[in-house]
Structures are given as C-alpha cells and as structure tokens.
Design an enzyme around this catalytic site. Structure first.
Site, PDB file in Angstrom:
ATOM      1  N   LYS A  55     -30.093  -0.976 -28.219  1.00 54.07           N
ATOM      2  CA  LYS A  55     -30.678   0.325 -27.847  1.00 54.07           C
ATOM      3  C   LYS A  55     -30.222   1.405 -28.828  1.00 54.07           C
ATOM      4  CE  LYS A  55     -30.988  -1.180 -23.075  1.00 54.07           C
ATOM      5  NZ  LYS A  55     -30.281  -1.348 -21.791  1.00 54.07           N
ATOM      6  N   GLN A  99     -25.136   1.226 -18.565  1.00 54.11           N
ATOM      7  CA  GLN A  99     -25.541  -0.178 -18.684  1.00 54.11           C
ATOM      8  C   GLN A  99     -25.129  -0.961 -17.436  1.00 54.11           C
ATOM      9  OE1 GLN A  99     -27.408  -1.598 -21.238  1.00 54.11           O
ATOM     10  NE2 GLN A  99     -27.428  -3.402 -19.924  1.00 54.11           N
ATOM     11  N   ASP A 122     -33.506   6.152 -17.719  1.00 55.50           N
ATOM     12  CA  ASP A 122     -33.643   4.734 -17.383  1.00 55.50           C
ATOM     13  C   ASP A 122     -34.192   4.543 -15.965  1.00 55.50           C
ATOM     14  OD1 ASP A 122     -33.429   2.099 -18.221  1.00 55.50           O
ATOM     15  OD2 ASP A 122     -31.402   1.845 -17.431  1.00 55.50           O
TER      16      ASP A 122
END
Ligand code: NAP
Length: 281
Positions: A55, A99, A122
């Site tokens: 990413k 994450q 996200d």
C-alpha cells in the site's frame, strides 16, 4: 482461456483508476496539498507487513505521501487509540489505515471506532458501514468498492440480477451485499451455517466469494454463464474459487492474482485523494 469467456482484468482496471488519480494528485499539488495516508501496523505478522508495504509503495508511485507507523506486538488498546487520536488531529494526514488483524490483546473494534469518519478511507468504522448501508458512504470498504468498480468497468448489469455472496464479514461480505442491494440486485448472503450452499450458489447470476478458504467454490456449483468474482486471497496466490473449474461454467471471472486485489489498493488511494480534496475545498 476460452475466447468466449471474459477475464475481468483487475490490473487493467486499477491502472485506469490510478491514471485518473495521478491527474487529481497533480491538481492538488498545484494548490500545495499532498494527499497523505498513514498506515498503522501493530506487531510483526509477515503477511500484514507485506500488505502495508504494498500500500505504501502504491501511494509513493502516485505522489501520495505514505507515513508508516509500526507499533510493538505488546501495544495496548489505549496506546493504539492514542496514536490514532494524534493522527486524527494532524491536519497533514488525510487517511488512516489500521492494518487488520491486530494482536489479540487489542480491542480492534474500539481502535477502528477511534478513527475519524473523515479519515476512515478503509471504511472500517460503524458509522462508515451505516452510511454505506444507506448508499451514502464517502469511503466504503475498499474491497467491496473494488468489486463494484470491476463490475461497472466491464458494464456488467447488476440491477435485477441474483447476487450470491459467500461471507458476511464486516469489511467484505456484508458491505458488498449492501452495495449490490443498493444497486437493485436481489442478494442472498451465505455463511458457515448456510444449508445447501451448492444449491444457492447455483442460483447466482453474480457470485462473490469472500470465504478465506483456498479453491473453496467448486465449478459444479456454478450456473452456466454466471459472473464469478473471487475476492479471496490465500497463501500461494490462490483465490476462494477453483479457478479452472469455475472458468468453464462462468461467462466472466476474476483471476487471482490480478483480479480484486489490485483494484482494492486503487480504491484505497482513491479514497485518500477524495479525502484530501475535501479538505482542500
Ligand atoms: P473472514 O472475516 O474470515 O470471513 C469469512 C466468511 O466466510 C465468514 O462470514 C464465514 O462465515 C464464511 N465462511 C467460512 N467458512 C464457510 C463455509 N464453509 N461455507 C460458507 N461460508 C463460510 O474473511 P474476510 O476478511 O471477509 O476475507 C474473505 C476472503 O477475502 C479471504 O480470502 C481474504 O484473504 C480475502 N480478502 C481479500 C482482500 C483483497 O484485497 N482482495 C481484502 C480483504 C480480504 P461465518 O460468518 O459464519 O463465520
């Protein structure tokens, strides 16, 4: 690949999205704004480290600033939330990605909820999920958004189709089901307690596999001509569908790798640029 089958090429779709984003990033640069994504990794899970690195690299290729915060395996929920609050306050930061998964001592839901809705690129907060359910999310979860982007890029009709989603996780199965519903598909959601899964899958015009089990969906389950979206990613570059067997029955299918994965990263970049543009308005 049979010539009458459509390979849904996620790498191409991602490239197209990133080309458009590059223009928007340069327009922001002209205003003195550089989009910035903070990735927070807790612990030393090698797969998570790889995902975060991918990413970050994708950000840098596009001129998006990537700030990486790596916290120790022993980090507490309170310590993690304090870092997230700091990033919420930092006006140079436009997106925050925590994450998944975090170490077991951390309350992951509490940590996700600490992310400002304006920086939840996200799509992990409950508010973001609810906005998505109403079809009004600024930043829907990236993998569901990627799946819709692929279907749209290939102009695959959704309205009136029977979509079957295998999986009901809050980041993938549930939000993609709601997005397909919002686009007027008739949606059936399956999970580990579903009885007669093969029969239900056989009714799908569009199948989304988000199970987390390698080559789980069998070719014999698939209706002739169905569109198969394999959202799965298992070690060894194996998706959640038995690709060769499902290819035979489907009219269109995403490969693994090179299907949903690259578009998921492109959606994360897009959401970060969207967030930076909102601040810059
Ligand atoms: P998850 O949280 O483990 O959820 C898996 C879902 O599959 C659960 O809802 C589970 O049902 C269901 N399931 C498990 N066994 C089943 C069975 N035998 N029959 C029917 N349903 C079953 O996984 P996730 O985070 O949603 O991820 C799913 C897959 O997508 C994984 O392969 C993951 O690596 C991949 N993924 C890919 C991307 C990408 O960028 N391409 C991003 C995220 C995830 P229950 O709810 O009943 O347990």
């Amino acid at each position: 690949m049979n010539s009458d089958k459509l390979l849904l090429d996620g790498t191409r779709v991602a490239h197209q999205i990133q080309q458009d984003l590059a223009i928007r990033v340069s327009q922001l640069a002209a205003k003195g704004i550089q989009p910035c994504l903070v990735t927070i990794l807790v612990g030393d899970d090698p797969s998570s480290e790889t995902y975060v690195r991918m990413k970050g690299n994708a950000c840098r290729r596009l001129g998006i600033q990537s700030r990486r915060i790596h916290l120790a395996q022993t980090t507490t929920t309170e310590e993690l939330i304090a870092v997230i609050h700091e990033m919420n306050q930092d006006s140079y930061v436009h997106g925050i990605l925590l994450q998944h998964p975090v170490p077991p001592q951390i309350d992951e839901r509490a940590a996700f909820e600490a992310i400002s809705i304006h920086k939840d690129v996200d799509g992990v907060t409950m508010l973001g999920f609810a906005q998505n359910a109403f079809g009004e999310a600024s930043f829907p979860s990236c993998t569901p958004a990627a799946i819709l982007a692929i279907l749209d890029d290939y102009q695959i009709p959704i309205e009136g189709k029977h979509a079957v989603v295998i999986g009901r996780s809050p980041i993938l199965g549930k939000p993609v089901s709601l997005m397909l519903l919002n686009r007027n598909a008739t949606v059936t959601i399956c999970h580990s307690r579903t009885v007669g899964l093969d029969h239900i899958v056989g009714l799908a015009d569009i199948l989304v596999a988000a199970v987390g089990k390698p080559a789980f969906v069998q070719g014999s389950w698939i209706k002739e001509g169905a569109v198969v979206i394999d959202a799965g990613y298992n070690s060894g570059n194996i998706g959640d569908v038995d690709y060769e067997a499902c290819l035979t029955k489907s009219s269109a299918i995403t490969p693994v790798p090179g299907g949903v994965g690259p578009v998921t990263i492109a959606m994360l970049l897009k959401h970060t640029v969207d967030a930076a543009e909102k601040v810059g308005q």
